[in-house]
Design an enzyme around this catalytic site. Structure first.
Site, mmCIF file in Angstrom:
data_model
loop_
_atom_site.group_PDB
_atom_site.id
_atom_site.type_symbol
_atom_site.label_atom_id
_atom_site.label_comp_id
_atom_site.label_asym_id
_atom_site.label_seq_id
_atom_site.Cartn_x
_atom_site.Cartn_y
_atom_site.Cartn_z
ATOM 1 N N CYS A 120 0.743 36.851 -28.767
ATOM 2 C CA CYS A 120 1.075 35.608 -29.458
ATOM 3 C C CYS A 120 0.174 34.434 -29.106
ATOM 4 O O CYS A 120 0.339 33.347 -29.659
ATOM 5 C CB CYS A 120 2.530 35.250 -29.198
ATOM 6 S SG CYS A 120 3.637 36.634 -29.502
ATOM 7 N N HIS A 151 5.791 26.603 -27.841
ATOM 8 C CA HIS A 151 5.755 27.997 -28.271
ATOM 9 C C HIS A 151 7.137 28.359 -28.810
ATOM 10 O O HIS A 151 7.253 28.990 -29.852
ATOM 11 C CB HIS A 151 5.344 28.901 -27.108
ATOM 12 C CG HIS A 151 5.150 30.323 -27.506
ATOM 13 N ND1 HIS A 151 4.284 30.703 -28.508
ATOM 14 C CD2 HIS A 151 5.726 31.474 -27.059
ATOM 15 C CE1 HIS A 151 4.318 32.016 -28.656
ATOM 16 N NE2 HIS A 151 5.192 32.508 -27.791
ATOM 17 N N HIS A 190 8.393 33.367 -36.112
ATOM 18 C CA HIS A 190 7.318 33.614 -35.157
ATOM 19 C C HIS A 190 6.263 34.467 -35.846
ATOM 20 O O HIS A 190 6.487 35.645 -36.132
ATOM 21 C CB HIS A 190 7.865 34.325 -33.921
ATOM 22 C CG HIS A 190 6.886 34.408 -32.794
ATOM 23 N ND1 HIS A 190 5.542 34.118 -32.934
ATOM 24 C CD2 HIS A 190 7.048 34.749 -31.484
ATOM 25 C CE1 HIS A 190 4.933 34.271 -31.774
ATOM 26 N NE2 HIS A 190 5.834 34.652 -30.875
#
Length: 411
Positions: A174, A304, A337
């Site tokens: 990520c 995040h 996400h």
């Protein structure tokens, strides 16, 4: 709380100019749609209806991807990931700006550095369903290099623009879509390129959805970052691209600049962050130090913020230690996400926040977890911003923070 090792002394480096950028996700195709969704706090998550996936979860699917046609000469790159890439490249006149850069610098002086986690793995999943029943052979037309390989994405973009400079895929989970900015900056500082197309693209596939399902990380409702009752992530897909060039001196009023980059590795656990967020804190400290910017000068942090118990707790501890009281939010409640694209998508969201003076609120979250002692904003509001920090933290503790700024007369 354990104090992390101090980052090495870092001298401020020359900023990079984000001269053009674009983003496409479930909240919008292109910048105008994306900005209006952020202003109106409109999310794009919906119950999962992707292909034949049967999971009780919400996803962020981009409409129209299957209608995109790659140029016949690039048929070897045919896959959902590259169709999504092309859809994004053709928004906001971004492709035209890249071609203008080619005319300025030459095709061999523009790099391509793109992040992805699964690239075109969906194409391999489909190919396995078409194996020869006797031999098990994959279909003759299947191209691993053109679709499934992580390099498929930068290979496609490089071929689409006829570029001849250095190109690479970054696949660090990520953090991928943020770390590409560091790759570009290193080659620009070395004098090997004059500009770069950076960004990230990740698209929906069975591997991602069932994989995160097997880890019991998927929420059965739209994800709620930093909420007291958060219970997992919502998977999304996105493509975001930025053309980075050396910043002119002085930078024109309003120019969006990449001022600092911080990278670290927790080396703590295969999939869980350090519980105190030490690697995250080091990445943020390094980004600030490399920009010569003090923590008090940061006006907003795009977290995040995945909405899992462990990740949000660790990030909150790092924020509280380094940037106490700084307004922050996670836009993953809106976009989901987007994995390897998240760092690039959220860098573009931060660039929009700087350009338009918008502090985006985090949607879906209703009750901020009182154990997470950060200034988490639930409502979007207009607010001039000078410096913003964007965090991207990946599996295994691969961390990257980007410090972006808006030039004000003479910077």
């Amino acid at each position: 709380m354990t104090s992390p090792p101090r980052p090495p002394h870092t001298h401020p480096v020359s900023p990079l100019h984000l001269s053009h950028f674009t983003a496409t996700s479930c909240i919008g195709t292109g910048l105008d749609d994306t900005l209006s969704a952020l202003r109106e706090q409109r999310g794009g998550l919906a119950p999962c209806r992707f292909a034949d996936v049967r999971l009780d979860t919400w996803i962020g699917e981009v409409p129209g991807v299957d209608d995109v046609a790659l140029p016949p000469a690039l048929a070897g790159f045919e896959c959902r990931n590259n169709r999504l890439a092309l859809l994004a490249l053709e928004q906001d006149a971004f492709a035209d700006r890249v071609r203008e850069a080619v005319a300025r610098y030459g095709a061999d002086r523009i790099g391509v550095f793109l992040g992805t986690s699964t690239a075109g793995v969906l194409q391999t999943e489909l190919a396995y369903r078409q194996r020869d029943p006797q031999t098990g052979a994959l279909p003759a037309g299947f191209s691993y290099a053109g679709t499934h390989s992580p390099y498929s994405l930068p290979g496609f973009v490089r071929a689409y623009f006829g570029l001849k400079g250095p190109a690479a895929a970054v696949s660090s989970a990520c953090s991928s879509g943020a770390k590409v900015f560091a790759s570009a900056r290193r080659l620009m500082e070395a004098g090997l390129i004059d500009a770069a197309v950076v960004g990230g693209v990740d698209s929906l596939c069975h591997t991602t959805l069932y994989g995160f399902g097997s880890l019991e990380l998927l929420s059965d409702q739209p994800c709620r970052p930093f909420d007291a009752d958060r219970n997992g992530i919502s998977i999304g897909e996105a493509a975001a691209f930025v053309l980075v060039e050396r910043a002119p001196e002085p930078a024109p009023e309003g120019a969006i600049l990449l001022l600092g980059i911080g990278e670290s590795s927790d080396a703590h656990h295969m999939s869980s962050p350090h519980p105190e967020g030490l690697g995250a804190r080091m990445a943020m400290e390094q980004a600030l130090a490399s920009a010569g910017v003090a923590p008090a000068q940061v006006g907003y942090v795009n977290l995040h913020g995945t909405a899992t118990r462990a990740n949000d707790t660790a990030e909150a501890r790092a924020i509280h230690a380094l940037l106490p009281g700084t307004p922050c939010s996670s836009t993953k409640g809106a976009t989901g996400h987007t994995l390897g694209a998240a760092g690039a998508l959220e860098a573009v969201i931060c660039a929009l926040a700087l350009r338009h003076g918008l502090l985006p609120g985090g949607i879906n979250t209703t009750q901020v977890d009182p154990a997470l002692t950060v200034d988490y904003r639930l409502a979007s509001r207009d607010q001039p911003l000078r410096h913003v920090l964007s965090n991207a933290f990946g599996f295994g503790g691969s961390n990257c923070s980007l410090l972006l700024g808006r030039a004000t007369g003479g910077q």
